[in-house]
Design a protein around this motif. Structure first.
Motif, PDB file in Angstrom:
ATOM      1  N   GLY A  67       0.721  -1.342   0.046  1.00  0.00           N
ATOM      2  CA  GLY A  67       0.144   0.144   0.022  1.00  0.00           C
ATOM      3  C   GLY A  67       0.697   1.221   0.020  1.00  0.00           C
ATOM      4  O   GLY A  67       0.207   2.217  -0.308  1.00  0.00           O
ATOM      5  N   GLY A  68       2.020   1.160   0.050  1.00  0.00           N
ATOM      6  CA  GLY A  68       2.960   2.371   0.193  1.00  0.00           C
ATOM      7  C   GLY A  68       3.908   2.194  -1.063  1.00  0.00           C
ATOM      8  O   GLY A  68       3.717   1.715  -1.967  1.00  0.00           O
ATOM      9  N   ILE A  69       5.295   3.027  -0.843  1.00  0.00           N
ATOM     10  CA  ILE A  69       5.930   2.805  -1.910  1.00  0.00           C
ATOM     11  C   ILE A  69       7.472   2.673  -1.349  1.00  0.00           C
ATOM     12  O   ILE A  69       7.755   2.725  -0.090  1.00  0.00           O
ATOM     13  N   GLU A  70       8.421   1.698  -2.141  1.00  0.00           N
ATOM     14  CA  GLU A  70       9.671   1.437  -1.600  1.00  0.00           C
ATOM     15  C   GLU A  70      11.003   1.365  -2.986  1.00  0.00           C
ATOM     16  O   GLU A  70      10.106   1.450  -4.128  1.00  0.00           O
ATOM     17  N   TRP A  71      11.867   1.577  -2.626  1.00  0.00           N
ATOM     18  CA  TRP A  71      12.972   1.585  -3.464  1.00  0.00           C
ATOM     19  C   TRP A  71      13.688   0.280  -3.303  1.00  0.00           C
ATOM     20  O   TRP A  71      13.704  -0.350  -2.110  1.00  0.00           O
ATOM     21  N   PRO A  72      14.756  -0.368  -4.117  1.00  0.00           N
ATOM     22  CA  PRO A  72      15.489  -1.624  -4.181  1.00  0.00           C
ATOM     23  C   PRO A  72      16.433  -1.746  -2.760  1.00  0.00           C
ATOM     24  O   PRO A  72      16.280  -2.822  -2.274  1.00  0.00           O
ATOM     25  N   HIS A  73      16.971  -0.576  -2.241  1.00  0.00           N
ATOM     26  CA  HIS A  73      17.383  -0.764  -1.152  1.00  0.00           C
ATOM     27  C   HIS A  73      16.879  -0.259   0.174  1.00  0.00           C
ATOM     28  O   HIS A  73      17.246  -0.030   1.133  1.00  0.00           O
ATOM     29  N   GLU A  74      15.574  -0.643   0.045  1.00  0.00           N
ATOM     30  CA  GLU A  74      14.545  -0.570   1.213  1.00  0.00           C
ATOM     31  C   GLU A  74      14.359   0.655   1.616  1.00  0.00           C
ATOM     32  O   GLU A  74      13.572   0.786   3.018  1.00  0.00           O
ATOM     33  N   GLN A  75      14.355   1.726   1.178  1.00  0.00           N
ATOM     34  CA  GLN A  75      13.952   2.980   1.452  1.00  0.00           C
ATOM     35  C   GLN A  75      12.489   3.050   1.177  1.00  0.00           C
ATOM     36  O   GLN A  75      12.182   2.411   0.192  1.00  0.00           O
ATOM     37  N   ASP A  76      11.642   3.318   2.108  1.00  0.00           N
ATOM     38  CA  ASP A  76      10.168   3.520   1.936  1.00  0.00           C
ATOM     39  C   ASP A  76       9.432   4.489   2.459  1.00  0.00           C
ATOM     40  O   ASP A  76       9.960   5.223   3.444  1.00  0.00           O
ATOM     41  N   LEU A  77       8.381   4.823   1.837  1.00  0.00           N
ATOM     42  CA  LEU A  77       7.332   5.956   2.348  1.00  0.00           C
ATOM     43  C   LEU A  77       6.051   5.358   2.741  1.00  0.00           C
ATOM     44  O   LEU A  77       5.562   4.505   1.503  1.00  0.00           O
ATOM     45  N   SER A  78       5.414   5.415   3.691  1.00  0.00           N
ATOM     46  CA  SER A  78       4.306   4.543   4.148  1.00  0.00           C
ATOM     47  C   SER A  78       3.075   5.560   3.413  1.00  0.00           C
ATOM     48  O   SER A  78       3.234   6.610   3.155  1.00  0.00           O
ATOM     49  N   VAL A  79       2.078   4.721   3.192  1.00  0.00           N
ATOM     50  CA  VAL A  79       0.793   5.425   2.684  1.00  0.00           C
ATOM     51  C   VAL A  79       0.445   6.534   3.460  1.00  0.00           C
ATOM     52  O   VAL A  79      -0.169   7.530   3.185  1.00  0.00           O
ATOM     53  N   ASP A  80       0.323   6.475   4.871  1.00  0.00           N
ATOM     54  CA  ASP A  80       0.138   7.509   5.740  1.00  0.00           C
ATOM     55  C   ASP A  80       1.023   8.739   5.280  1.00  0.00           C
ATOM     56  O   ASP A  80       0.452  10.051   5.340  1.00  0.00           O
ATOM     57  N   THR A  81       2.199   8.395   5.271  1.00  0.00           N
ATOM     58  CA  THR A  81       3.244   9.571   4.986  1.00  0.00           C
ATOM     59  C   THR A  81       2.733  10.468   3.663  1.00  0.00           C
ATOM     60  O   THR A  81       2.591  11.616   3.588  1.00  0.00           O
ATOM     61  N   LEU A  82       2.551   9.522   2.592  1.00  0.00           N
ATOM     62  CA  LEU A  82       2.337  10.053   1.317  1.00  0.00           C
ATOM     63  C   LEU A  82       0.976  10.731   1.360  1.00  0.00           C
ATOM     64  O   LEU A  82       0.668  11.957   0.456  1.00  0.00           O
ATOM     65  N   TYR A  83      -0.114  10.042   1.935  1.00  0.00           N
ATOM     66  CA  TYR A  83      -1.380  10.944   2.141  1.00  0.00           C
ATOM     67  C   TYR A  83      -1.504  12.276   2.783  1.00  0.00           C
ATOM     68  O   TYR A  83      -2.266  13.246   2.572  1.00  0.00           O
ATOM     69  N   ARG A  84      -0.723  12.178   3.982  1.00  0.00           N
ATOM     70  CA  ARG A  84      -1.048  13.264   4.847  1.00  0.00           C
ATOM     71  C   ARG A  84      -0.231  14.290   4.712  1.00  0.00           C
ATOM     72  O   ARG A  84      -0.462  15.510   5.135  1.00  0.00           O
ATOM     73  N   THR A  85       0.795  14.038   3.902  1.00  0.00           N
ATOM     74  CA  THR A  85       1.674  15.356   3.517  1.00  0.00           C
ATOM     75  C   THR A  85       1.119  16.252   2.664  1.00  0.00           C
ATOM     76  O   THR A  85       0.635  15.756   1.584  1.00  0.00           O
ATOM     77  N   PRO A  86       1.016  17.505   2.655  1.00  0.00           N
ATOM     78  CA  PRO A  86       0.461  18.395   1.833  1.00  0.00           C
ATOM     79  C   PRO A  86       0.618  18.191   0.204  1.00  0.00           C
ATOM     80  O   PRO A  86       2.059  18.146   0.107  1.00  0.00           O
ATOM     81  N   SER A  87      -0.153  18.073  -0.512  1.00  0.00           N
ATOM     82  CA  SER A  87       0.155  17.916  -1.845  1.00  0.00           C
ATOM     83  C   SER A  87       0.653  19.216  -2.839  1.00  0.00           C
ATOM     84  O   SER A  87       0.201  20.367  -2.421  1.00  0.00           O
ATOM     85  N   LEU A  88       1.321  19.392  -3.634  1.00  0.00           N
ATOM     86  CA  LEU A  88       1.841  20.426  -4.484  1.00  0.00           C
ATOM     87  C   LEU A  88       0.666  20.755  -5.420  1.00  0.00           C
ATOM     88  O   LEU A  88       0.357  21.877  -5.447  1.00  0.00           O
ATOM     89  N   HIS A  89      -0.207  19.843  -5.766  1.00  0.00           N
ATOM     90  CA  HIS A  89      -1.314  19.945  -6.632  1.00  0.00           C
ATOM     91  C   HIS A  89      -2.491  19.002  -6.311  1.00  0.00           C
ATOM     92  O   HIS A  89      -2.742  17.885  -6.980  1.00  0.00           O
ATOM     93  N   PRO A  90      -3.367  19.225  -5.125  1.00  0.00           N
ATOM     94  CA  PRO A  90      -4.266  18.144  -4.896  1.00  0.00           C
ATOM     95  C   PRO A  90      -5.372  18.398  -5.785  1.00  0.00           C
ATOM     96  O   PRO A  90      -5.714  19.474  -6.269  1.00  0.00           O
ATOM     97  N   LYS A  91      -5.883  17.077  -5.883  1.00  0.00           N
ATOM     98  CA  LYS A  91      -7.061  17.290  -6.990  1.00  0.00           C
ATOM     99  C   LYS A  91      -7.606  15.752  -6.831  1.00  0.00           C
ATOM    100  O   LYS A  91      -7.111  14.849  -6.500  1.00  0.00           O
ATOM    101  N   LYS A  92      -9.025  15.529  -7.025  1.00  0.00           N
ATOM    102  CA  LYS A  92      -9.669  14.368  -7.336  1.00  0.00           C
ATOM    103  C   LYS A  92      -9.740  13.832  -8.437  1.00  0.00           C
ATOM    104  O   LYS A  92     -10.086  14.614  -9.609  1.00  0.00           O
ATOM    105  N   VAL A  93      -9.630  12.582  -8.846  1.00  0.00           N
ATOM    106  CA  VAL A  93      -9.569  12.039 -10.191  1.00  0.00           C
ATOM    107  C   VAL A  93     -10.995  11.652 -10.494  1.00  0.00           C
ATOM    108  O   VAL A  93     -11.593  11.104  -9.704  1.00  0.00           O
ATOM    109  N   LYS A  94     -11.564  12.037 -11.576  1.00  0.00           N
ATOM    110  CA  LYS A  94     -13.191  11.577 -11.863  1.00  0.00           C
ATOM    111  C   LYS A  94     -12.936  10.485 -12.837  1.00  0.00           C
ATOM    112  O   LYS A  94     -11.743  10.239 -13.526  1.00  0.00           O
ATOM    113  N   ARG A  95     -13.780   9.562 -12.734  1.00  0.00           N
ATOM    114  CA  ARG A  95     -13.850   8.383 -13.470  1.00  0.00           C
ATOM    115  C   ARG A  95     -13.564   8.772 -15.157  1.00  0.00           C
ATOM    116  O   ARG A  95     -13.944   9.953 -15.760  1.00  0.00           O
ATOM    117  N   GLY A  96     -12.606   7.873 -15.687  1.00  0.00           N
ATOM    118  CA  GLY A  96     -12.323   8.395 -17.044  1.00  0.00           C
ATOM    119  C   GLY A  96     -11.176   9.008 -17.575  1.00  0.00           C
ATOM    120  O   GLY A  96     -10.691   9.232 -18.298  1.00  0.00           O
TER     121      GLY A  96
END
Length: 103
Positions: A67-96
């Motif tokens: 559910g989060g992201i990681e790189w080959p040498h085990e650096q990772d960012l949790s889904v909570d960190t990614l979701y709760r950190t303010p976005s540079l361009h927040p928006k909701k994606v519509k279907r399609g």
């Protein structure tokens, strides 16, 4: 019995469903609730194991794990960190919509 609101349910079961590397150490991230964020990795680049992410070629090796992201040498960012950190361009994606083609 407690019933969760739709928002509470998605926050408890939140997952990254897509990640794309963008220029200048940015990650375009889509979550399973439809939210899309542009996440800036720059603040992490001087911290411990994350210094390796300065290399753009290595940054492109990002993958979704648990559910989060990681790189080959085990650096990772949790889904909570990614979701709760303010976005540079927040928006909701519509279907399609296909935001990963236009960002």
């Amino acid at each position: 019995r407690y019933r969760y609101s739709k928002r509470e349910y998605f926050e408890m079961n939140l997952q990254v469903t897509k990640v794309k590397v963008r220029p200048k150490h940015k990650l375009y991230i889509k979550f399973n609730n439809g939210k899309v964020k542009l996440f800036d990795v720059t603040p992490y680049l001087e911290k411990g194991i994350f210094t390796e992410l300065k290399n753009e070629n290595y940054l492109k090796k990002v993958r979704i794990v648990w559910g989060g992201i990681e790189w080959p040498h085990e650096q990772d960012l949790s889904v909570d960190t990614l979701y709760r950190t303010p976005s540079l361009h927040p928006k909701k994606v519509k279907r399609g919509q296909r935001p990963f083609l236009h960002a």
